[in-house]
Design a protein around this motif. Structure first.
Motif, PDB file in Angstrom:
ATOM      1  N   PRO A   1       0.708  -1.065  -0.076  1.00 59.92           N
ATOM      2  CA  PRO A   1       0.028  -0.024   0.027  1.00 59.92           C
ATOM      3  C   PRO A   1       0.912   1.274  -0.113  1.00 59.92           C
ATOM      4  CG  PRO A   1      -0.579  -1.669   1.529  1.00 59.92           C
ATOM      5  CD  PRO A   1       0.567  -1.935   1.247  1.00 59.92           C
ATOM      6  N   ARG A   2       0.536   2.127  -0.533  1.00 54.82           N
ATOM      7  CA  ARG A   2       1.190   3.381  -0.814  1.00 54.82           C
ATOM      8  C   ARG A   2       0.975   4.116   0.604  1.00 54.82           C
ATOM      9  NH1 ARG A   2       0.833   7.660  -5.693  1.00 54.82           N
ATOM     10  NH2 ARG A   2       2.805   8.536  -5.597  1.00 54.82           N
ATOM     11  N   GLU A   3       2.063   4.807   1.266  1.00 54.75           N
ATOM     12  CA  GLU A   3       1.819   5.420   2.371  1.00 54.75           C
ATOM     13  C   GLU A   3       1.700   7.115   2.156  1.00 54.75           C
ATOM     14  OE1 GLU A   3       4.752   4.525   5.268  1.00 54.75           O
ATOM     15  OE2 GLU A   3       3.941   2.243   5.093  1.00 54.75           O
ATOM     16  N   ALA A   4       0.927   7.778   2.982  1.00 58.07           N
ATOM     17  CA  ALA A   4       0.817   9.242   2.968  1.00 58.07           C
ATOM     18  C   ALA A   4       0.743  10.012   4.259  1.00 58.07           C
ATOM     19  CB  ALA A   4      -0.504   9.486   2.135  1.00 58.07           C
ATOM     20  N   SER A   5       1.628  10.986   4.474  1.00 61.34           N
ATOM     21  CA  SER A   5       1.269  11.684   5.797  1.00 61.34           C
ATOM     22  C   SER A   5       0.563  12.977   5.705  1.00 61.34           C
ATOM     23  CB  SER A   5       2.533  11.932   6.377  1.00 61.34           C
ATOM     24  OG  SER A   5       3.609  12.683   5.371  1.00 61.34           O
ATOM     25  N   VAL A   6      -0.413  12.986   6.225  1.00 58.35           N
ATOM     26  CA  VAL A   6      -1.370  14.495   6.116  1.00 58.35           C
ATOM     27  C   VAL A   6      -1.540  15.200   7.400  1.00 58.35           C
ATOM     28  CG1 VAL A   6      -3.550  15.327   5.314  1.00 58.35           C
ATOM     29  CG2 VAL A   6      -2.452  13.266   4.299  1.00 58.35           C
ATOM     30  N   ALA A   7      -1.031  16.530   7.235  1.00 57.61           N
ATOM     31  CA  ALA A   7      -1.215  17.171   8.678  1.00 57.61           C
ATOM     32  C   ALA A   7      -2.471  18.142   8.431  1.00 57.61           C
ATOM     33  CB  ALA A   7       0.131  18.087   8.810  1.00 57.61           C
ATOM     34  N   PHE A   8      -3.234  18.106   9.373  1.00 57.74           N
ATOM     35  CA  PHE A   8      -4.551  19.252   9.453  1.00 57.74           C
ATOM     36  C   PHE A   8      -4.246  20.205  10.325  1.00 57.74           C
ATOM     37  CE2 PHE A   8      -6.375  14.821   8.179  1.00 57.74           C
ATOM     38  CZ  PHE A   8      -6.885  15.345   7.040  1.00 57.74           C
ATOM     39  N   VAL A   9      -4.071  21.519   9.947  1.00 58.73           N
ATOM     40  CA  VAL A   9      -4.195  22.490  10.760  1.00 58.73           C
ATOM     41  C   VAL A   9      -5.588  23.187  10.709  1.00 58.73           C
ATOM     42  CG1 VAL A   9      -2.989  24.888  10.980  1.00 58.73           C
ATOM     43  CG2 VAL A   9      -1.835  23.139  10.132  1.00 58.73           C
ATOM     44  N   SER A  10      -5.883  23.187  11.953  1.00 57.90           N
ATOM     45  CA  SER A  10      -7.435  23.522  12.263  1.00 57.90           C
ATOM     46  C   SER A  10      -7.503  24.772  12.991  1.00 57.90           C
ATOM     47  CB  SER A  10      -8.168  22.656  12.994  1.00 57.90           C
ATOM     48  OG  SER A  10      -8.249  21.206  12.198  1.00 57.90           O
ATOM     49  N   PRO A  11      -8.156  25.942  12.126  1.00 53.44           N
ATOM     50  CA  PRO A  11      -8.486  27.032  13.213  1.00 53.44           C
ATOM     51  C   PRO A  11      -9.796  26.748  13.939  1.00 53.44           C
ATOM     52  CG  PRO A  11      -8.207  27.633  10.917  1.00 53.44           C
ATOM     53  CD  PRO A  11      -8.186  26.134  10.977  1.00 53.44           C
ATOM     54  N   PRO A  12     -10.058  27.692  14.824  1.00 51.45           N
ATOM     55  CA  PRO A  12     -11.447  27.526  15.612  1.00 51.45           C
ATOM     56  C   PRO A  12     -12.602  27.342  14.725  1.00 51.45           C
ATOM     57  CG  PRO A  12     -10.271  29.476  16.257  1.00 51.45           C
ATOM     58  CD  PRO A  12      -9.423  28.976  15.030  1.00 51.45           C
ATOM     59  N   SER A  13     -13.619  26.216  15.061  1.00 51.47           N
ATOM     60  CA  SER A  13     -14.633  26.055  14.267  1.00 51.47           C
ATOM     61  C   SER A  13     -15.710  25.391  15.010  1.00 51.47           C
ATOM     62  CB  SER A  13     -13.989  24.891  13.166  1.00 51.47           C
ATOM     63  OG  SER A  13     -15.207  24.461  12.301  1.00 51.47           O
ATOM     64  N   ARG A  14     -16.727  25.278  14.726  1.00 59.15           N
ATOM     65  CA  ARG A  14     -17.989  24.660  15.269  1.00 59.15           C
ATOM     66  C   ARG A  14     -18.095  23.091  14.941  1.00 59.15           C
ATOM     67  NH1 ARG A  14     -20.037  29.792  13.920  1.00 59.15           N
ATOM     68  NH2 ARG A  14     -20.235  31.294  15.633  1.00 59.15           N
TER      69      ARG A  14
ATOM     70  N   VAL B   1     -13.027  11.226   4.453  1.00 63.15           N
ATOM     71  CA  VAL B   1     -13.296  11.322   2.939  1.00 63.15           C
ATOM     72  C   VAL B   1     -12.107  10.521   2.417  1.00 63.15           C
ATOM     73  CG1 VAL B   1     -13.329  12.382   0.786  1.00 63.15           C
ATOM     74  CG2 VAL B   1     -14.980  13.229   2.692  1.00 63.15           C
ATOM     75  N   LEU B   2     -10.847  11.105   2.721  1.00 64.25           N
ATOM     76  CA  LEU B   2      -9.590  10.450   2.194  1.00 64.25           C
ATOM     77  C   LEU B   2      -9.587   8.914   2.533  1.00 64.25           C
ATOM     78  CD1 LEU B   2      -6.948  13.236   3.321  1.00 64.25           C
ATOM     79  CD2 LEU B   2      -7.906  12.404   0.775  1.00 64.25           C
ATOM     80  N   SER B   3     -10.042   8.348   3.467  1.00 63.10           N
ATOM     81  CA  SER B   3      -9.843   7.045   3.974  1.00 63.10           C
ATOM     82  C   SER B   3     -10.703   6.161   2.898  1.00 63.10           C
ATOM     83  CB  SER B   3     -10.266   6.809   5.416  1.00 63.10           C
ATOM     84  OG  SER B   3      -9.493   7.387   6.472  1.00 63.10           O
ATOM     85  N   ALA B   4     -12.086   6.813   2.778  1.00 66.72           N
ATOM     86  CA  ALA B   4     -12.854   6.352   1.976  1.00 66.72           C
ATOM     87  C   ALA B   4     -12.517   6.360   0.494  1.00 66.72           C
ATOM     88  CB  ALA B   4     -14.382   6.753   1.837  1.00 66.72           C
ATOM     89  N   VAL B   5     -11.980   7.257  -0.191  1.00 61.42           N
ATOM     90  CA  VAL B   5     -11.539   7.263  -1.572  1.00 61.42           C
ATOM     91  C   VAL B   5     -10.215   6.874  -2.089  1.00 61.42           C
ATOM     92  CG1 VAL B   5     -13.117   9.293  -1.982  1.00 61.42           C
ATOM     93  CG2 VAL B   5     -10.808   9.490  -1.549  1.00 61.42           C
ATOM     94  N   LEU B   6      -9.291   6.533  -0.832  1.00 64.65           N
ATOM     95  CA  LEU B   6      -8.013   6.019  -1.136  1.00 64.65           C
ATOM     96  C   LEU B   6      -7.806   4.760  -0.132  1.00 64.65           C
ATOM     97  CD1 LEU B   6      -6.271   9.317  -0.895  1.00 64.65           C
ATOM     98  CD2 LEU B   6      -6.160   7.798  -2.787  1.00 64.65           C
ATOM     99  N   PRO B   7      -8.776   3.516  -0.526  1.00 63.42           N
ATOM    100  CA  PRO B   7      -8.555   2.561   0.396  1.00 63.42           C
ATOM    101  C   PRO B   7      -7.389   1.722   0.156  1.00 63.42           C
ATOM    102  CG  PRO B   7      -9.970   2.089  -1.662  1.00 63.42           C
ATOM    103  CD  PRO B   7      -9.644   3.631  -1.590  1.00 63.42           C
ATOM    104  N   ASN B   8      -6.385   2.058  -0.806  1.00 66.64           N
ATOM    105  CA  ASN B   8      -5.169   1.144  -0.933  1.00 66.64           C
ATOM    106  C   ASN B   8      -3.872   2.056  -0.568  1.00 66.64           C
ATOM    107  OD1 ASN B   8      -6.454  -1.101  -2.101  1.00 66.64           O
ATOM    108  ND2 ASN B   8      -6.683  -0.054  -3.951  1.00 66.64           N
ATOM    109  N   THR B   9      -4.396   3.264   0.110  1.00 63.56           N
ATOM    110  CA  THR B   9      -3.212   4.187   0.631  1.00 63.56           C
ATOM    111  C   THR B   9      -3.317   4.038   2.123  1.00 63.56           C
ATOM    112  OG1 THR B   9      -3.497   5.593  -1.201  1.00 63.56           O
ATOM    113  CG2 THR B   9      -2.455   6.469   0.904  1.00 63.56           C
ATOM    114  N   ARG B  10      -2.038   3.956   3.115  1.00 60.17           N
ATOM    115  CA  ARG B  10      -1.917   3.882   4.232  1.00 60.17           C
ATOM    116  C   ARG B  10      -1.769   5.171   4.787  1.00 60.17           C
ATOM    117  NH1 ARG B  10       2.155  -0.255   5.609  1.00 60.17           N
ATOM    118  NH2 ARG B  10       0.572  -1.658   5.167  1.00 60.17           N
ATOM    119  N   LEU B  11      -2.683   6.035   5.147  1.00 57.98           N
ATOM    120  CA  LEU B  11      -2.638   7.469   5.662  1.00 57.98           C
ATOM    121  C   LEU B  11      -2.357   7.412   7.185  1.00 57.98           C
ATOM    122  CD1 LEU B  11      -6.243   8.713   4.302  1.00 57.98           C
ATOM    123  CD2 LEU B  11      -3.950   9.146   3.527  1.00 57.98           C
ATOM    124  N   ARG B  12      -1.582   8.563   7.267  1.00 55.67           N
ATOM    125  CA  ARG B  12      -0.885   8.591   8.617  1.00 55.67           C
ATOM    126  C   ARG B  12      -1.298  10.131   8.932  1.00 55.67           C
ATOM    127  NH1 ARG B  12       4.297   8.965   8.609  1.00 55.67           N
ATOM    128  NH2 ARG B  12       4.567   8.315   6.404  1.00 55.67           N
TER     129      ARG B  12
END
Length: 252
Positions: free
Chosen positions: A8-21, A31-42
């Motif tokens: 499986p392809r590996e991918a590292s993703v960093a989410f930077v979240s401002p204040p939100s409700r 969404v990424l987990s659903a559309v990239l089933p053959n990619t190991r997301l970190r």
């Protein structure tokens, strides 16, 4: 006869979240987990008001949505603005969504202004010629439904940026010509459940939400799934870009 199993392809993703409700990062992660089933997301999550990820690490950094306005110029936003510029200078993939889209444009020399009517609900977005040619939109039709929730919009792009998509007079997506950087005003990750949470938490500073629920039909909810391909294709292109950077560094 032996067969080889592709790792499986590996991918590292960093989410930077401002204040939100609502938790936009969790929505994009799902969404990424659903559309990239053959990619190991970190995936790694960072509060925009605290310590930010190393600008030279992670295959993709995503700045998510927020109820905060760019014009507020909060103290933490100054730090984030400096971070965005360092990430762009590193030539590593960076994606801004809604507030993140506006914030990227503003940080890189563009302008953001109040949208007189605001925009909310499942709406139709159209690609430009630049969008049709961009790797993140290769699997998206010329017009597609997606979720909008904003009171501001980008009115002037940074230098060397191109418009990828519009909805009426608003820029819904842009990309830098010479860097793997893209902003999208729309929210592919917003489901009807998330949309209703936004409506429930709306106040006088929120987009006009009276008719949002009328747009949340089963037909529209199915249609908007097409826009989720933008996340998949942006990440795929980002992994290719990261591989190129790693290869060039190895050869030095």
């Amino acid at each position: 006869m032996s067969t080889t199993t592709q790792r499986p392809r590996e991918a590292s993703v960093a989410f930077v979240s401002p204040p939100s409700r609502v938790d936009y990062a969790a929505g994009i992660d799902a969404v990424l987990s659903a559309v990239l089933p053959n990619t190991r997301l970190r995936t790694h999550h960072f509060d925009a008001r605290g310590t930010l990820p190393d600008p030279n690490q992670f295959d993709v950094v995503v700045v998510t949505g927020s109820y905060v306005r760019v014009a507020d110029r909060d103290p933490w936003a100054v730090h984030l603005q400096q971070y965005v510029r360092k990430r762009v200078d590193s030539d590593r993939p960076l994606l801004g969504v809604c507030f993140g889209h506006q914030f990227l444009a503003d940080s890189l020399g563009g302008e953001v202004e109040r949208l007189p009517t605001g925009a909310a609900g499942y709406r139709t977005v159209s690609l430009t010629d630049g969008g049709r040619a961009h790797p993140a939109f290769v699997d998206v039709p010329d017009t597609f439904d997606t979720f909008l929730w904003h009171v501001d919009h980008v009115t002037r792009l940074p230098d060397e940026a191109i418009v990828l998509a519009r909805a009426d007079d608003t820029i819904q997506a842009f990309a830098l010509a010479d860097h793997p950087v893209m902003g999208i005003q729309f929210h592919p990750e917003v489901t009807p459940v998330i949309a209703r949470k936004l409506v429930e938490g709306a106040d006088e500073a929120s987009p006009p939400s009276d008719d949002v629920c009328e747009t949340l039909t089963d037909e529209r909810a199915t249609s908007v799934r097409t826009s989720r391909r933008v996340y998949r294709d942006f990440l795929r292109d980002a992994l290719d870009a990261s591989a190129d950077i790693t290869h060039s560094q190895t050869r030095k």
